[in-house]
Design a protein around this motif. Structure first.
Motif, PDB file in Angstrom:
ATOM      1  N   ALA A   1      45.845  50.649  40.446  1.00 32.56           N
ATOM      2  CA  ALA A   1      43.965  50.489  40.824  1.00 32.56           C
ATOM      3  C   ALA A   1      43.955  49.485  40.876  1.00 32.56           C
ATOM      4  O   ALA A   1      43.193  49.834  42.478  1.00 32.56           O
ATOM      5  N   VAL A   2      44.262  48.699  41.246  1.00 30.19           N
ATOM      6  CA  VAL A   2      44.143  47.360  41.798  1.00 30.19           C
ATOM      7  C   VAL A   2      45.007  46.751  42.833  1.00 30.19           C
ATOM      8  O   VAL A   2      44.113  46.358  43.338  1.00 30.19           O
ATOM      9  N   TRP A   3      45.835  47.368  43.321  1.00 30.27           N
ATOM     10  CA  TRP A   3      46.797  47.433  44.769  1.00 30.27           C
ATOM     11  C   TRP A   3      45.974  48.234  45.123  1.00 30.27           C
ATOM     12  O   TRP A   3      45.741  48.036  46.724  1.00 30.27           O
ATOM     13  N   ALA A   4      45.659  49.360  44.732  1.00 27.68           N
ATOM     14  CA  ALA A   4      45.036  51.046  45.978  1.00 27.68           C
ATOM     15  C   ALA A   4      42.906  49.948  46.297  1.00 27.68           C
ATOM     16  O   ALA A   4      43.385  50.224  47.680  1.00 27.68           O
ATOM     17  N   GLU A   5      42.651  49.836  45.230  1.00 25.03           N
ATOM     18  CA  GLU A   5      41.864  48.771  45.734  1.00 25.03           C
ATOM     19  C   GLU A   5      41.921  47.650  46.567  1.00 25.03           C
ATOM     20  O   GLU A   5      40.662  47.144  47.725  1.00 25.03           O
ATOM     21  N   MET A   6      42.642  46.626  46.410  1.00 27.63           N
ATOM     22  CA  MET A   6      43.211  45.561  47.233  1.00 27.63           C
ATOM     23  C   MET A   6      42.837  46.251  48.729  1.00 27.63           C
ATOM     24  O   MET A   6      42.474  45.764  50.453  1.00 27.63           O
ATOM     25  N   SER A   7      43.774  47.400  49.098  1.00 31.96           N
ATOM     26  CA  SER A   7      44.903  48.352  50.450  1.00 31.96           C
ATOM     27  C   SER A   7      43.264  48.670  50.828  1.00 31.96           C
ATOM     28  O   SER A   7      43.202  48.475  52.496  1.00 31.96           O
ATOM     29  N   LYS A   8      41.896  49.021  50.030  1.00 31.58           N
ATOM     30  CA  LYS A   8      40.396  49.222  51.273  1.00 31.58           C
ATOM     31  C   LYS A   8      39.709  48.370  51.646  1.00 31.58           C
ATOM     32  O   LYS A   8      38.929  48.517  52.047  1.00 31.58           O
ATOM     33  N   ILE A   9      39.988  46.509  51.321  1.00 33.54           N
ATOM     34  CA  ILE A   9      38.946  45.023  51.309  1.00 33.54           C
ATOM     35  C   ILE A   9      39.638  45.914  52.882  1.00 33.54           C
ATOM     36  O   ILE A   9      40.889  44.955  53.605  1.00 33.54           O
ATOM     37  N   PRO A  10      37.933  45.791  54.103  1.00 35.40           N
ATOM     38  CA  PRO A  10      39.054  45.023  55.261  1.00 35.40           C
ATOM     39  C   PRO A  10      39.361  43.977  55.983  1.00 35.40           C
ATOM     40  O   PRO A  10      39.207  42.648  55.326  1.00 35.40           O
ATOM     41  N   TYR A  11      40.609  43.990  57.046  1.00 30.73           N
ATOM     42  CA  TYR A  11      40.810  43.005  57.363  1.00 30.73           C
ATOM     43  C   TYR A  11      39.415  41.993  57.958  1.00 30.73           C
ATOM     44  O   TYR A  11      39.213  42.021  58.163  1.00 30.73           O
ATOM     45  N   GLY A  12      39.659  41.132  57.485  1.00 29.00           N
ATOM     46  CA  GLY A  12      38.924  39.494  57.437  1.00 29.00           C
ATOM     47  C   GLY A  12      38.142  39.487  56.876  1.00 29.00           C
ATOM     48  O   GLY A  12      37.478  38.252  56.836  1.00 29.00           O
ATOM     49  N   GLU A  13      38.068  40.086  55.800  1.00 33.50           N
ATOM     50  CA  GLU A  13      37.074  40.364  54.982  1.00 33.50           C
ATOM     51  C   GLU A  13      37.863  39.815  53.227  1.00 33.50           C
ATOM     52  O   GLU A  13      38.961  39.681  53.756  1.00 33.50           O
TER      53      GLU A  13
ATOM     54  N   GLY B   1      44.266  39.308  38.421  1.00 33.07           N
ATOM     55  CA  GLY B   1      44.716  37.878  39.162  1.00 33.07           C
ATOM     56  C   GLY B   1      46.544  38.248  38.994  1.00 33.07           C
ATOM     57  O   GLY B   1      47.015  37.404  39.250  1.00 33.07           O
ATOM     58  N   VAL B   2      46.561  38.317  37.605  1.00 32.86           N
ATOM     59  CA  VAL B   2      48.053  38.927  37.350  1.00 32.86           C
ATOM     60  C   VAL B   2      48.448  40.685  37.775  1.00 32.86           C
ATOM     61  O   VAL B   2      49.568  40.137  38.328  1.00 32.86           O
ATOM     62  N   ALA B   3      47.239  40.775  38.479  1.00 26.53           N
ATOM     63  CA  ALA B   3      48.311  42.397  39.028  1.00 26.53           C
ATOM     64  C   ALA B   3      48.411  41.561  40.452  1.00 26.53           C
ATOM     65  O   ALA B   3      49.359  42.551  40.649  1.00 26.53           O
ATOM     66  N   CYS B   4      47.311  41.163  41.611  1.00 26.40           N
ATOM     67  CA  CYS B   4      48.281  40.511  42.259  1.00 26.40           C
ATOM     68  C   CYS B   4      48.853  39.890  42.284  1.00 26.40           C
ATOM     69  O   CYS B   4      50.257  40.140  43.838  1.00 26.40           O
ATOM     70  N   ASN B   5      49.276  38.901  41.231  1.00 26.82           N
ATOM     71  CA  ASN B   5      50.144  38.391  41.078  1.00 26.82           C
ATOM     72  C   ASN B   5      51.439  39.219  41.314  1.00 26.82           C
ATOM     73  O   ASN B   5      52.929  38.791  41.691  1.00 26.82           O
TER      74      ASN B   5
ATOM     75  N   ILE C   1      41.735  38.444  48.128  1.00 23.64           N
ATOM     76  CA  ILE C   1      41.366  38.544  46.786  1.00 23.64           C
ATOM     77  C   ILE C   1      41.140  37.129  47.218  1.00 23.64           C
ATOM     78  O   ILE C   1      42.312  35.995  45.791  1.00 23.64           O
ATOM     79  N   VAL C   2      39.526  36.661  46.465  1.00 16.98           N
ATOM     80  CA  VAL C   2      39.840  35.245  45.740  1.00 16.98           C
ATOM     81  C   VAL C   2      38.664  34.428  45.174  1.00 16.98           C
ATOM     82  O   VAL C   2      38.140  35.803  44.068  1.00 16.98           O
ATOM     83  N   GLY C   3      38.492  33.611  44.393  1.00 18.53           N
ATOM     84  CA  GLY C   3      38.188  32.844  43.123  1.00 18.53           C
ATOM     85  C   GLY C   3      37.065  33.667  43.377  1.00 18.53           C
ATOM     86  O   GLY C   3      36.035  33.842  44.615  1.00 18.53           O
ATOM     87  N   ALA C   4      35.589  33.155  42.357  1.00 17.49           N
ATOM     88  CA  ALA C   4      34.624  33.593  42.213  1.00 17.49           C
ATOM     89  C   ALA C   4      33.632  32.684  43.199  1.00 17.49           C
ATOM     90  O   ALA C   4      34.078  31.613  43.692  1.00 17.49           O
ATOM     91  N   GLY C   5      32.402  32.025  43.867  1.00 19.30           N
ATOM     92  CA  GLY C   5      32.156  31.512  44.937  1.00 19.30           C
ATOM     93  C   GLY C   5      33.103  32.144  45.703  1.00 19.30           C
ATOM     94  O   GLY C   5      33.001  30.393  47.057  1.00 19.30           O
ATOM     95  N   GLY C   6      33.996  32.272  46.018  1.00 23.62           N
ATOM     96  CA  GLY C   6      34.504  32.476  47.712  1.00 23.62           C
ATOM     97  C   GLY C   6      36.066  31.360  47.280  1.00 23.62           C
ATOM     98  O   GLY C   6      36.850  30.862  48.703  1.00 23.62           O
ATOM     99  N   LYS C   7      36.387  30.948  46.167  1.00 21.05           N
ATOM    100  CA  LYS C   7      37.356  30.185  46.073  1.00 21.05           C
ATOM    101  C   LYS C   7      38.194  30.188  46.249  1.00 21.05           C
ATOM    102  O   LYS C   7      38.967  31.413  45.901  1.00 21.05           O
TER     103      LYS C   7
ATOM    104  N   GLY D   1      44.562  30.954  43.465  1.00 21.54           N
ATOM    105  CA  GLY D   1      45.647  32.098  43.186  1.00 21.54           C
ATOM    106  C   GLY D   1      46.475  32.635  44.313  1.00 21.54           C
ATOM    107  O   GLY D   1      45.720  33.260  44.930  1.00 21.54           O
ATOM    108  N   PHE D   2      47.628  32.340  44.380  1.00 24.92           N
ATOM    109  CA  PHE D   2      48.688  33.457  44.964  1.00 24.92           C
ATOM    110  C   PHE D   2      50.316  33.091  45.017  1.00 24.92           C
ATOM    111  O   PHE D   2      50.700  31.986  44.650  1.00 24.92           O
ATOM    112  N   GLY D   3      50.527  34.338  44.632  1.00 24.47           N
ATOM    113  CA  GLY D   3      52.359  34.379  44.404  1.00 24.47           C
ATOM    114  C   GLY D   3      52.933  33.541  45.746  1.00 24.47           C
ATOM    115  O   GLY D   3      54.207  32.699  45.156  1.00 24.47           O
ATOM    116  N   GLY D   4      52.827  33.895  46.841  1.00 19.60           N
ATOM    117  CA  GLY D   4      53.491  33.125  47.869  1.00 19.60           C
ATOM    118  C   GLY D   4      53.232  31.145  48.253  1.00 19.60           C
ATOM    119  O   GLY D   4      53.543  30.303  48.694  1.00 19.60           O
ATOM    120  N   GLY D   5      52.048  31.102  47.430  1.00 26.14           N
ATOM    121  CA  GLY D   5      51.282  29.283  47.542  1.00 26.14           C
ATOM    122  C   GLY D   5      49.959  29.329  48.253  1.00 26.14           C
ATOM    123  O   GLY D   5      49.763  30.337  48.849  1.00 26.14           O
TER     124      GLY D   5
END
Length: 159
Positions: free
Chosen positions: A75-87, A108-112, A125-131, A134-138
């Protein structure tokens, strides 16, 4: 599953394909690679990835074949696929969108665990306030992907 390696601006990416579609992207080389000419599906994926990194592609069309993941992760992967390019969206926003508003850490675990990063854009996917967290690739790779998309989106908005 057959793998090949793509040299990209964020380092080598290993890309896997099976008879259905793209089933894996990993940072760095994985196993023994096959020439992309041997598999048309793999060649198509590499063509799209090259166009993405060149700022010429804002949406992937290659077929995907996700082989694993819990119902929540899918469900998380499907939702992240809906995030428009550049957003971007926050972990909390994605958690709420999949019906689990208190599950930002689980997002965050699902993203990893995303088996197809870049194509399934967990970097958006970013932290609160756009921070930038986290990213498996660094984080340098995540920053590069977000900056690439922001620059392309800005150019598109001004043309």
């Amino acid at each position: 599953m057959r793998w090949t390696v793509l040299d990209s601006p964020i380092g080598e990416l290993s890309v896997a394909v099976d008879e259905v579609g793209i089933c894996g992207v990993r940072f760095g080389p994985v196993g023994s690679a096959v020439p992309e000419a041997d598999l048309p599906e793999l060649a198509a994926a590499l063509t799209e990835l090259r166009a993405y990194f060149a700022g010429e592609l804002t949406g992937f069309t290659v077929p995907l074949h996700v082989l694993r993941g819990s119902e929540f992760e899918r469900a998380v992967w499907a939702e992240m696929s809906k995030i428009p390019y550049g957003e971007t969206r926050t972990y909390g926003e994605v958690a709420a969108a999949v019906g689990e508003p208190g599950a930002a850490r689980a997002v965050g675990v699902a993203c990893n665990r995303n088996p197809i990063p870049v194509i399934v854009p967990c970097h958006r996917i970013v932290g609160a306030g756009g921070k930038l967290v986290g990213f498996g690739g660094g984080l340098p790779r995540k920053r590069h992907l977000l900056e690439l998309e922001a620059g392309v989106a800005l150019r598109h908005a001004w043309t």
